[in-house]
Motif scaffolding. Sequence first.
Motif, PDB file in Angstrom:
ATOM      1  N   SER A 198       1.153   3.896  -3.175  1.00 54.08           N
ATOM      2  CA  SER A 198       0.856   5.309  -2.935  1.00 54.08           C
ATOM      3  C   SER A 198       1.976   6.192  -3.468  1.00 54.08           C
ATOM      4  CB  SER A 198       0.657   5.551  -1.434  1.00 54.08           C
ATOM      5  OG  SER A 198       0.447   6.921  -1.165  1.00 54.08           O
ATOM      6  N   ALA A 243       1.660   8.637  -7.009  1.00 55.30           N
ATOM      7  CA  ALA A 243       1.547  10.053  -6.647  1.00 55.30           C
ATOM      8  C   ALA A 243       1.698  10.961  -7.860  1.00 55.30           C
ATOM      9  CB  ALA A 243       2.598  10.404  -5.588  1.00 55.30           C
ATOM     10  N   GLU A 245       0.828  -1.207   0.000  1.00 57.01           N
ATOM     11  CA  GLU A 245       0.000   0.000   0.000  1.00 57.01           C
ATOM     12  C   GLU A 245       0.864   1.259   0.000  1.00 57.01           C
ATOM     13  OE1 GLU A 245      -2.440  -0.538   3.417  1.00 57.01           O
ATOM     14  OE2 GLU A 245      -3.833  -1.929   2.440  1.00 57.01           O
ATOM     15  N   ARG A 246       1.921   1.236   0.817  1.00 55.71           N
ATOM     16  CA  ARG A 246       2.818   2.396   0.864  1.00 55.71           C
ATOM     17  C   ARG A 246       3.535   2.594  -0.472  1.00 55.71           C
ATOM     18  NH1 ARG A 246       5.803   2.407   6.813  1.00 55.71           N
ATOM     19  NH2 ARG A 246       3.931   2.139   8.092  1.00 55.71           N
TER      20      ARG A 246
END
Length: 402
Positions: free
Chosen positions: A363, A367, A359-360
């Motif tokens: 993200s 971006a 998930e990190r």
Amino acid sequence: MQTRLADFIRGTPEGEEAEAILRKCVHCGFCTATCPTYQVLGDDLDSPRGRIYLMKRALEGAPVTERTRLHLDRCLTCRACETTCPSGVRYGRLVDIGRGVVESKTRRPPLERARRAALAFGLPRTKVFAVALALGRLVRPLLPRAMKSKVPPAARPAGTWPAPRHARRMLALAGCVQPALAPSINAAAARVLDRMGISLVEVAGAGCCGGVRFHLNYQDDGRDDMRALIDAWWPAVEKGEVEAIVVTASGCGVTVKDYQHLLAHDPAYAQKAKRISSLCRDLSEVVTDEMVRAGAGRGKVAFQSPCTLQHGQQIRGRVEALLARAGYELTPVNDAHLCCGSAGTYSLTQPAISTQLRERKLSALQAGAPALIATANIGCLAHLQGATATPVRHWIELLDVQ
């Protein structure tokens, strides 16, 4: 770090190597800043510094518990700590030795043993994995969401593979899961190299590099896979028919490059392993600027640099430069040094941590609103694609344009 090894390992090749590595560690803690599991869990024993302490204790003969094994299991072996360490601690080699010791002194619960045994049996065998994947795709619509993400949809067609026709030849590692998950990757590499007068060939029987079973702590079985791969390649290597061994999956590449260490104490294979490691190249080390068709305006791409590429093989910036030359706009990626959570079988054995890391990573990758995400490792590709609608491709497929 002062170390007094226990009798069971003192004087052995593994013991001497571990002691030399341990003596380099000064417990400065720089590694904690780049350790993904420490950032997620906040426990020093889930950092390289803490795990080194646990391994030191195990190697000195202290009691080993399931908690010791758990903290080592949680390690991704991403080796970001090696890139960060000012003392040159070879953590990856130490954790291989430490895991072997801890595994021999503890016993896993029956269900966990069965799950790991199934992975060790099925993943390295290309045909077995292909059949299992085909069955999984048949029932994929019926699976819960969490399980569905583990079964990728049908692979893209590989396209044509140019027939060997050039004087310059290189071997390609087919691998164990990549032929079923993404046959288009090696085929794209063959086409790109063919345009520049290099024939890329695969050898029958050259399957798993050994990394899957080795890192599941079936270390002897993993070394058997390494020997089998060397045997498959050796006739072509011995005759001087190939100038390099090209690996398109960075996770396999870092393993093959390490054969010279992993088989150093095998009298029958040590010299062969050294030769194979010396010939091994990541694809990005083979593709030159001249092989890239320069272009412009091909869209925005976020590159996910696998840990096995940037930390394991210490290759940074090369793929990005090739993509930029081809006309792609590279979007910025924060914390690009951190692991995506794939790490071989880690996403299957440690799903909770792996999901948080994915998930990190997604993200950060998304971006900049890229049209595509590019990577250099099949494990990362499948792992990331399971949680995003943004297409994830191997970078060589983006260069394989007409």
